[in-house]
Design a protein around this motif. Structure first.
Motif, PDB file in Angstrom:
ATOM      1  N   GLN A  51       0.810  -1.229   0.000  1.00 14.51           N
ATOM      2  CA  GLN A  51       0.000   0.000   0.000  1.00 14.51           C
ATOM      3  C   GLN A  51       0.834   1.265   0.000  1.00 14.51           C
ATOM      4  O   GLN A  51       0.338   2.336  -0.291  1.00 14.51           O
ATOM      5  CB  GLN A  51      -0.983   0.009   1.180  1.00 14.51           C
ATOM      6  CG  GLN A  51      -0.305   0.053   2.537  1.00 14.51           C
ATOM      7  CD  GLN A  51      -0.428   1.390   3.250  1.00 14.51           C
ATOM      8  OE1 GLN A  51      -0.784   2.391   2.665  1.00 14.51           O
ATOM      9  NE2 GLN A  51      -0.122   1.376   4.534  1.00 14.51           N
ATOM     10  N   TYR A  54      -0.373   4.723   1.544  1.00 11.31           N
ATOM     11  CA  TYR A  54      -1.566   5.198   0.831  1.00 11.31           C
ATOM     12  C   TYR A  54      -1.203   5.828  -0.521  1.00 11.31           C
ATOM     13  O   TYR A  54      -1.751   6.857  -0.906  1.00 11.31           O
ATOM     14  CB  TYR A  54      -2.359   6.199   1.676  1.00 11.31           C
ATOM     15  CG  TYR A  54      -2.671   5.707   3.067  1.00 11.31           C
ATOM     16  CD1 TYR A  54      -3.536   4.637   3.272  1.00 11.31           C
ATOM     17  CD2 TYR A  54      -2.082   6.303   4.178  1.00 11.31           C
ATOM     18  CE1 TYR A  54      -3.809   4.171   4.554  1.00 11.31           C
ATOM     19  CE2 TYR A  54      -2.353   5.846   5.464  1.00 11.31           C
ATOM     20  CZ  TYR A  54      -3.223   4.781   5.638  1.00 11.31           C
ATOM     21  OH  TYR A  54      -3.486   4.331   6.905  1.00 11.31           O
ATOM     22  N   SER A  55      -0.281   5.187  -1.216  1.00 13.01           N
ATOM     23  CA  SER A  55       0.148   5.641  -2.551  1.00 13.01           C
ATOM     24  C   SER A  55       0.910   6.959  -2.494  1.00 13.01           C
ATOM     25  O   SER A  55       0.932   7.708  -3.465  1.00 13.01           O
ATOM     26  CB  SER A  55      -1.049   5.765  -3.510  1.00 13.01           C
ATOM     27  OG  SER A  55      -0.622   5.857  -4.848  1.00 13.01           O
ATOM     28  N   ASN A  58       5.156   6.227  -4.313  1.00 14.66           N
ATOM     29  CA  ASN A  58       4.988   5.500  -5.570  1.00 14.66           C
ATOM     30  C   ASN A  58       6.296   4.964  -6.122  1.00 14.66           C
ATOM     31  O   ASN A  58       6.295   3.973  -6.858  1.00 14.66           O
ATOM     32  CB  ASN A  58       4.350   6.411  -6.624  1.00 14.66           C
ATOM     33  CG  ASN A  58       2.851   6.564  -6.427  1.00 14.66           C
ATOM     34  OD1 ASN A  58       2.298   6.055  -5.461  1.00 14.66           O
ATOM     35  ND2 ASN A  58       2.204   7.262  -7.336  1.00 14.66           N
ATOM     36  N   TYR A 234     -10.888   1.475  -4.438  1.00 14.08           N
ATOM     37  CA  TYR A 234     -10.248   1.390  -5.761  1.00 14.08           C
ATOM     38  C   TYR A 234     -11.254   0.925  -6.825  1.00 14.08           C
ATOM     39  O   TYR A 234     -10.968   0.048  -7.647  1.00 14.08           O
ATOM     40  CB  TYR A 234      -9.018   0.475  -5.711  1.00 14.08           C
ATOM     41  CG  TYR A 234      -7.800   1.159  -5.102  1.00 14.08           C
ATOM     42  CD1 TYR A 234      -7.944   2.209  -4.201  1.00 14.08           C
ATOM     43  CD2 TYR A 234      -6.518   0.762  -5.414  1.00 14.08           C
ATOM     44  CE1 TYR A 234      -6.838   2.841  -3.641  1.00 14.08           C
ATOM     45  CE2 TYR A 234      -5.397   1.383  -4.867  1.00 14.08           C
ATOM     46  CZ  TYR A 234      -5.569   2.427  -3.976  1.00 14.08           C
ATOM     47  OH  TYR A 234      -4.480   3.061  -3.423  1.00 14.08           O
ATOM     48  N   GLN A 262      -4.654  10.584  -4.505  1.00 13.88           N
ATOM     49  CA  GLN A 262      -4.197   9.207  -4.339  1.00 13.88           C
ATOM     50  C   GLN A 262      -3.838   8.530  -5.660  1.00 13.88           C
ATOM     51  O   GLN A 262      -2.948   7.685  -5.702  1.00 13.88           O
ATOM     52  CB  GLN A 262      -5.247   8.364  -3.606  1.00 13.88           C
ATOM     53  CG  GLN A 262      -4.738   6.993  -3.217  1.00 13.88           C
ATOM     54  CD  GLN A 262      -5.544   6.300  -2.145  1.00 13.88           C
ATOM     55  OE1 GLN A 262      -5.398   5.101  -1.936  1.00 13.88           O
ATOM     56  NE2 GLN A 262      -6.394   7.034  -1.455  1.00 13.88           N
ATOM     57  N   ARG A 267       0.056   6.260 -10.821  1.00 14.86           N
ATOM     58  CA  ARG A 267      -0.510   5.085 -10.167  1.00 14.86           C
ATOM     59  C   ARG A 267      -1.303   4.218 -11.158  1.00 14.86           C
ATOM     60  O   ARG A 267      -1.277   2.985 -11.075  1.00 14.86           O
ATOM     61  CB  ARG A 267      -1.392   5.538  -8.987  1.00 14.86           C
ATOM     62  CG  ARG A 267      -2.198   4.457  -8.279  1.00 14.86           C
ATOM     63  CD  ARG A 267      -1.410   3.316  -7.747  1.00 14.86           C
ATOM     64  NE  ARG A 267      -0.316   3.683  -6.853  1.00 14.86           N
ATOM     65  CZ  ARG A 267       0.637   2.853  -6.472  1.00 14.86           C
ATOM     66  NH1 ARG A 267       0.666   1.601  -6.931  1.00 14.86           N
ATOM     67  NH2 ARG A 267       1.613   3.251  -5.670  1.00 14.86           N
ATOM     68  N   ALA A 289       2.240  11.501  -3.745  1.00 20.23           N
ATOM     69  CA  ALA A 289       3.440  10.961  -4.397  1.00 20.23           C
ATOM     70  C   ALA A 289       4.266  12.013  -5.125  1.00 20.23           C
ATOM     71  O   ALA A 289       5.328  11.687  -5.645  1.00 20.23           O
ATOM     72  CB  ALA A 289       3.056   9.851  -5.367  1.00 20.23           C
ATOM     73  N   ALA A 377      -3.068   0.392  -9.551  1.00 19.16           N
ATOM     74  CA  ALA A 377      -4.156   0.621  -8.593  1.00 19.16           C
ATOM     75  C   ALA A 377      -5.083  -0.577  -8.729  1.00 19.16           C
ATOM     76  O   ALA A 377      -5.834  -0.676  -9.703  1.00 19.16           O
ATOM     77  CB  ALA A 377      -4.898   1.920  -8.902  1.00 19.16           C
ATOM     78  N   ALA A 431      -1.694  -0.752  -3.614  1.00 24.22           N
ATOM     79  CA  ALA A 431      -0.937   0.343  -4.210  1.00 24.22           C
ATOM     80  C   ALA A 431       0.549   0.060  -3.989  1.00 24.22           C
ATOM     81  O   ALA A 431       1.222   0.752  -3.229  1.00 24.22           O
ATOM     82  CB  ALA A 431      -1.338   1.681  -3.596  1.00 24.22           C
ATOM     83  N   SER A 433       4.660  -0.356  -4.807  1.00 24.03           N
ATOM     84  CA  SER A 433       5.615   0.524  -5.465  1.00 24.03           C
ATOM     85  C   SER A 433       5.477   0.393  -6.976  1.00 24.03           C
ATOM     86  O   SER A 433       5.310  -0.706  -7.503  1.00 24.03           O
ATOM     87  CB  SER A 433       7.042   0.152  -5.048  1.00 24.03           C
ATOM     88  OG  SER A 433       7.988   0.779  -5.893  1.00 24.03           O
TER      89      SER A 433
END
Length: 458
Positions: A51, A54-55, A58, A234, A262, A267, A289, A377, A431, A433
């Protein structure tokens, strides 16, 4: 539990406000370092993080290129008051604005702040100012835009507002197309079209309470959207949804404000997730991010006519740390790094491999009712054995087991970090990397298989 950990947890229980965090397990987990796709506890057990804050991270924990950019800035101009200019603020704003103009054909400007909710607040000022003070907004059921007072008013969950009095400017919430839980007998596209039609009915006559047909004016200024719902689970809408919605908004002079806090910064395999849906935003909000979690920096892009200095003059909003040089230096490096290669293709290919793994897992566990995703995502909806009824209890067990750090992979101890979302709190929102390797994805699938098997036995 070591003595140091026990002491720290005791101090946390005594001295820390619980209002600024959520403890998903008891006792709460303390991590001591991170690297790439992993966090490590005091025993140096690796936890594969699916995760990534929470993004917000990234590009992987301790990304060397981005850390080097911050160090260079630290050695030259680490601090400066926000009323003064510095190069990376201007260069980052130019990069984002020129990219937006190329994609959407609109000149615009970039306005910085320090957090996602704060940037939402700034966008509300832009919108209210542009609409001569209209304070009412549309937003989606399942949508999440932050927990400041203004952001809470356009976030659908009442629990974020309940303790803080009456919200006279609370948004009108419209259903979001949720393909997995759509009405029987409809395709996802038909369901999407039906929501647009129902929204369009609000403008048929004055007695739907939002539209004055004599003056062609709407009481609502803007529609706040997440192209893919984040905290909502999502949820990926059908491809035709936003084109239909934008048509209705344009016909009635309602601004489209896109929340990319997000889902932004690749993403979904594009810089902005809204690019997947063929519509042009009027305002776009970003955060998380942009600095890969190294610095709190956020902002918004808005069309020129909404934010030029004549209509939105100096001092319209202000934050002491907005556009701070450490943050803008890292943000600029993020933009350069991800535009040097076909970064979107890399994300889309990694996402397709991850999604294939989830689909294979779904075949072996009837409790996985739905898997879906766009880029990296991704979602897995945890259900009972019927594959549809939400099963929050099972997912809660999975989270506990994952954070206990007692899983194993190739003979070594492992933990697994998951995030819970969804309308029924039964969705794993993935979420990982954006740099996740195929080997790490294979590890994720093995650990998820092990996790589900254990959780069903508890």
């Amino acid at each position: 539990m070591s003595l140091d950990t026990a002491s720290l947890l005791a101090d946390e229980a005594r001295y820390c406000s619980f209002g600024d965090t959520v403890h998903y397990v008891n006792p709460p987990k303390i991590f001591t370092r991170c690297d790439g796709s992993y966090m490590f506890d005091a025993a140096d057990t690796p936890y594969l993080d699916l995760q990534m804050w929470y993004s917000a991270v990234n590009f992987g924990y301790r990304n060397q290129r981005l850390e080097d950019a911050m160090r260079r800035q630290l050695d030259t101009l680490p601090q400066i008051a926000s009323q003064y200019l510095h190069p990376s603020k201007i260069e980052l704003a130019r990069f984002i604005a020129q990219d937006a103009e190329k994609k959407w054909g609109h000149a615009g400007r970039v306005h910085f702040n320090v957090g996602g909710a704060q940037a939402i607040e700034d966008s509300l000022k832009v919108v209210r100012n542009a609409s001569q003070g209209k304070s009412l907004m549309f937003a989606f059921e399942g949508g999440y835009h932050g927990r400041t007072l203004g952001a809470s008013s356009i976030t659908s969950s009442y629990r974020y507002r309940r303790r803080f009095g009456h919200f006279g400017d609370r948004a009108q919430f419209i259903p979001f197309p949720y393909p997995f839980r759509r009405p029987k007998g409809m395709t996802a596209e038909e369901y999407s079209d039906s929501i647009v039609r129902e929204f369009e009915r609000k403008f048929e006559n004055e007695y739907h309470a939002i539209w004055d047909p004599k003056t062609s004016q709407c009481e609502y200024a803007a529609f706040y959207v997440e192209p893919i719902q984040g905290t909502g689970g999502y949820v990926v809408p059908p491809a035709n949804f936003f084109t239909g919605l934008k048509r209705v908004l344009d016909e009635h002079g309602i601004l489209l404000v896109v929340d990319e806090i997000q889902m932004g910064f690749w993403r979904t395999g594009t810089l902005w997730s809204v690019e997947n849906f063929g519509v042009k935003p009027d305002v776009l909000v970003f955060a998380k991010a942009l600095t890969n979690g190294l610095n709190p920096l956020s902002g918004l892009w808005a069309r020129e006519e909404l934010i030029n200095p004549t209509v939105f003059p100096p001092g319209s909003t202000h934050s002491t740390f907005a556009a701070n040089p450490l943050g803008t230096a890292v943000g600029l490096e993020v933009m350069k790094m991800t535009h040097e290669i076909d970064f979107g293709r890399q994300v889309r290919e990694a996402g397709a491999y991850f999604l294939d793994g989830l689909r294979d897992l779904q075949k072996r566990h009837r409790e996985i009712g739905d898997v879906d995703g766009l880029g990296l995502a991704l979602r897995a909806e945890i259900c009972t054995e019927d594959g549809f009824t939400p099963n929050k209890a099972l997912l809660d067990k999975m989270v506990d087991i994952g954070l206990a750090g007692e899983l194993s992979y190739q003979g070594e101890k492992r933990g697994l970090v998951l995030d819970v979302g969804g309308y029924y709190k039964n969705v794993i929102t993935f979420a990982p990397s954006l740099m996740i390797s195929r080997a790490e994805t294979d590890e994720a699938m093995a650990l998820l298989d092990q996790l589900l098997t254990r959780a069903k036995q508890v």
